[in-house]
Write a protein that holds these residues in place. Structure first.
Motif, mmCIF file in Angstrom:
data_model
loop_
_atom_site.group_PDB
_atom_site.id
_atom_site.type_symbol
_atom_site.label_atom_id
_atom_site.label_comp_id
_atom_site.label_asym_id
_atom_site.label_seq_id
_atom_site.Cartn_x
_atom_site.Cartn_y
_atom_site.Cartn_z
ATOM 1 N N ALA A 197 0.822 -1.216 0.000
ATOM 2 C CA ALA A 197 0.000 0.000 0.000
ATOM 3 C C ALA A 197 0.854 1.262 0.000
ATOM 4 N N LEU A 198 1.944 1.233 0.741
ATOM 5 C CA LEU A 198 2.794 2.422 0.854
ATOM 6 C C LEU A 198 3.414 2.796 -0.493
ATOM 7 N N LEU A 199 3.582 1.831 -1.381
ATOM 8 C CA LEU A 199 4.249 2.067 -2.661
ATOM 9 C C LEU A 199 3.268 2.188 -3.824
ATOM 10 N N ALA A 200 1.970 2.184 -3.515
ATOM 11 C CA ALA A 200 0.949 2.161 -4.563
ATOM 12 C C ALA A 200 0.431 3.558 -4.891
ATOM 13 N N HIS A 201 -0.173 3.664 -6.070
ATOM 14 C CA HIS A 201 -0.847 4.903 -6.461
ATOM 15 C C HIS A 201 -2.314 4.892 -6.024
ATOM 16 N N TRP A 202 -2.900 3.694 -6.045
ATOM 17 C CA TRP A 202 -4.284 3.504 -5.606
ATOM 18 C C TRP A 202 -4.311 2.394 -4.556
ATOM 19 N N ILE A 203 -5.055 2.618 -3.473
ATOM 20 C CA ILE A 203 -5.172 1.605 -2.428
ATOM 21 C C ILE A 203 -6.608 1.102 -2.386
ATOM 22 N N PRO A 204 -6.861 -0.122 -2.866
ATOM 23 C CA PRO A 204 -8.184 -0.709 -2.728
ATOM 24 C C PRO A 204 -8.424 -1.101 -1.265
ATOM 25 N N VAL A 205 -9.384 -0.455 -0.648
ATOM 26 C CA VAL A 205 -9.722 -0.704 0.758
ATOM 27 C C VAL A 205 -11.038 -1.472 0.807
ATOM 28 N N VAL A 206 -11.026 -2.618 1.456
ATOM 29 C CA VAL A 206 -12.253 -3.405 1.580
ATOM 30 C C VAL A 206 -12.985 -2.975 2.847
ATOM 31 N N ALA A 207 -14.201 -2.497 2.668
ATOM 32 C CA ALA A 207 -15.012 -2.002 3.780
ATOM 33 C C ALA A 207 -16.416 -2.564 3.666
ATOM 34 N N GLN A 212 -3.412 7.541 -3.337
ATOM 35 C CA GLN A 212 -2.384 7.843 -2.337
ATOM 36 C C GLN A 212 -2.447 9.328 -1.954
ATOM 37 N N HIS A 213 -2.181 9.640 -0.692
ATOM 38 C CA HIS A 213 -2.164 10.992 -0.152
ATOM 39 C C HIS A 213 -3.555 11.602 0.020
ATOM 40 N N ARG A 214 -4.608 10.793 -0.063
ATOM 41 C CA ARG A 214 -5.947 11.322 0.188
ATOM 42 C C ARG A 214 -6.068 11.704 1.665
ATOM 43 N N GLU A 215 -6.735 12.821 1.937
ATOM 44 C CA GLU A 215 -6.902 13.296 3.308
ATOM 45 C C GLU A 215 -7.611 12.235 4.156
ATOM 46 N N GLY A 216 -7.042 11.989 5.337
ATOM 47 C CA GLY A 216 -7.601 10.990 6.241
ATOM 48 C C GLY A 216 -6.994 9.607 6.083
ATOM 49 N N LEU A 217 -6.203 9.408 5.024
ATOM 50 C CA LEU A 217 -5.549 8.125 4.764
ATOM 51 C C LEU A 217 -4.122 8.158 5.281
ATOM 52 N N THR A 218 -3.790 7.257 6.188
ATOM 53 C CA THR A 218 -2.438 7.180 6.731
ATOM 54 C C THR A 218 -1.914 5.758 6.569
ATOM 55 N N ILE A 219 -0.759 5.629 5.935
ATOM 56 C CA ILE A 219 -0.145 4.320 5.724
ATOM 57 C C ILE A 219 1.177 4.284 6.477
ATOM 58 N N SER A 220 1.330 3.284 7.342
ATOM 59 C CA SER A 220 2.523 3.194 8.190
ATOM 60 C C SER A 220 3.324 1.940 7.860
ATOM 61 N N ASN A 221 4.620 2.113 7.736
ATOM 62 C CA ASN A 221 5.516 0.985 7.478
ATOM 63 C C ASN A 221 5.912 0.354 8.807
ATOM 64 N N ASP A 222 4.954 -0.258 9.489
ATOM 65 C CA ASP A 222 5.211 -0.849 10.800
ATOM 66 C C ASP A 222 5.179 -2.376 10.745
ATOM 67 N N TRP A 223 5.480 -2.933 9.573
ATOM 68 C CA TRP A 223 5.569 -4.377 9.422
ATOM 69 C C TRP A 223 6.864 -4.862 10.067
ATOM 70 N N THR A 279 10.535 -6.510 3.217
ATOM 71 C CA THR A 279 10.396 -5.262 2.464
ATOM 72 C C THR A 279 9.107 -5.218 1.641
ATOM 73 N N THR A 280 8.080 -5.917 2.113
ATOM 74 C CA THR A 280 6.767 -5.875 1.450
ATOM 75 C C THR A 280 5.920 -4.702 1.918
ATOM 76 N N VAL A 281 6.408 -3.953 2.909
ATOM 77 C CA VAL A 281 5.651 -2.880 3.560
ATOM 78 C C VAL A 281 4.221 -3.331 3.867
ATOM 79 N N SER A 282 4.124 -4.489 4.516
ATOM 80 C CA SER A 282 2.809 -5.059 4.853
ATOM 81 C C SER A 282 2.305 -4.536 6.189
ATOM 82 N N GLY A 283 2.296 -3.240 6.335
ATOM 83 C CA GLY A 283 1.960 -2.641 7.615
ATOM 84 C C GLY A 283 0.532 -2.153 7.718
ATOM 85 N N SER A 284 0.352 -1.018 8.374
ATOM 86 C CA SER A 284 -0.979 -0.529 8.750
ATOM 87 C C SER A 284 -1.503 0.533 7.788
#
Length: 416
Positions: A179-189, A203-214, A221-226
């Motif tokens: 997700a951290l390296l993507a242009h679009w993040i498909p979020v399942v809700a 990416q960079h949409r207001e309210g969207l935070t991606i953390s590299n806490d894997w 190095t998959t950045v499979s974090g939050s």
């Protein structure tokens, strides 16, 4: 410990903005043969610093850009939309080839291809035209599907609330590979009716935070974090009703599992080749053998033979699964979808077994010196052990056995 793991690039704000800008449109691959050749060329390049990237948890910014610019991320897009529409056997070969060099890179694109298929299955023609064009240009789809605190993997708490002219997504995701390296993040809700939708958020949409806490010890190095979503506004034209794929007979679940198994087969390939290279160059013959070279040791020779045979068997079943997926896409009947699901379950068992066996045999056949930290050969075992935990194989055995013994069809979801 977490502070060390997050290193410098722990969120999208810390990654240079130009990383997300397309300097050029991606190459358009024309056919299956070209896709395989490009994957082989990239794998040779990606392998060179794979051990260093793993050791340093260095994010593969340069590599991922080359990977998506190569055109490989668009090879499953149907020909009528400008893609190569390659067979799933070809996709498996691409995934295995890249994963054998660096399995983190192999996994990062995994959910991209899975969501491309959901767009084909569930999106409107207008959405297909837009997002397929985005992918062909070189834009990457990430992943924000799973959550780590829910009762089961399918019990999602992230919500989507539909307004008159937009929707609002709120929740917390984890295991958000790429997700951290993507242009679009498909979020399942999940909607108020309990139905899952995919909201494709830039990416960079207001309210969207991606953390590299894997902090996993493998696939570092998959950045499979939050991914945190704080009342993120989503345009209605960027929402796909992915629940539809599992209300009818489709290959969506089989495709998700198929790419997982291909990554594991690639890990096995890489570990076996690493073993062969090390034994040829460094391993000493055992004192009681009376041999001059370790490569003449009959026990070592037999073990290499066993690994190669089991890898070939696993890949052969994976190829059968690919043919079944192609058949299910052409004719999505209950029979074809069940066949695709069952063969993918079988492939997942076999690729898991050979990945773990190959990673273990690497050290057994190479000897004690192969465990030196500076060689970082343990990354193969760490990656195999980590990635094969996706969708437990004990349940794959159950699915196959239940079908043949009790005539119970496989479940219809993304984890079967």
């Amino acid at each position: 410990m977490t502070a060390k793991i997050n290193i410098q690039l722990n969120s999208a704000e810390n990654i240079p903005k130009e990383f997300y800008l397309l300097k050029n449109k991606a190459h358009i691959i024309q056919n299956d043969a070209e896709a395989i050749q490009i994957a082989q060329n990239l794998a040779q390049e990606f392998k060179k610093e794979a051990a260093i990237r793993d050791h340093e948890r260095r994010l593969p910014l340069i590599e991922i850009e080359k990977y998506s610019q190569s055109g490989l991320w668009g090879i499953t897009i149907p020909k009528q939309f400008g893609g190569a529409g390659v067979s799933y056997k070809t996709l498996a070969e691409v995934v295995k080839t890249i994963s054998s060099a660096d399995s983190s890179l192999g996994q990062i694109a995994q959910n991209h291809w899975a969501f491309v298929e959901h767009i084909r299955l569930d999106a409107t023609l207008e959405q297909q035209a837009f997002f397929f064009d985005q992918v062909l240009q070189g834009h990457r789809l990430g992943n924000a599907f799973s959550e780590k605190s829910s009762k089961t993997v399918a019990d999602l708490t992230t919500t989507i609330e539909f307004k008159e002219d937009h929707a609002v997504v709120t929740g917390q995701k984890f295991f958000a590979t790429g997700a951290l390296l993507a242009h679009w993040i498909p979020v399942v809700a999940v909607s108020s009716e309990g139905k899952p939708f995919a909201a494709l958020i830039p990416q960079h949409r207001e309210g969207l935070t991606i953390s590299n806490d894997w902090s996993g010890f493998g696939q570092r190095t998959t950045v499979s974090g939050s991914v945190t979503l704080d009342h993120v506004k989503v345009d209605l034209e960027n929402i796909v009703p992915i629940y539809q794929a599992f209300e009818r007979h489709t290959a969506a679940g089989a495709i998700s599992q198929f790419i997982q198994a291909a990554v594991d087969a690639g890990i096995a390939r890489g570990a076996i080749q690493e073993t062969i290279d090390y034994v040829r160059q460094y391993t000493r013959p055992w004192i009681d053998s009376g041999l001059e070279k370790a490569t003449d040791d009959p026990y070592t020779i037999a073990n290499i033979g066993e690994l190669k045979i089991k890898l070939r068997a696993a890949e052969a079943v994976l190829d059968l699964a690919a043919l079944a997926i192609d058949a299910a896409l052409a004719e999505p009947s209950e029979h074809h979808v069940n066949e695709a699901t069952l063969l993918n379950a079988e492939a997942k068992v076999l690729t898991t077994e050979i990945a773990l066996l190959a990673a273990n045999k690497l050290f057994e056949l190479s000897g004690t010196r192969s465990t030196l930290s500076e060689l970082n050969l343990d990354r193969h075992w760490r990656n195999a052990r980590t990635h094969t935990l996706h969708d437990p194989v004990r349940w794959k055995l159950n699915i196959v056995g239940n079908y043949y013994l009790n005539d119970i069809p496989p479940p219809r979801h993304a984890w079967s």
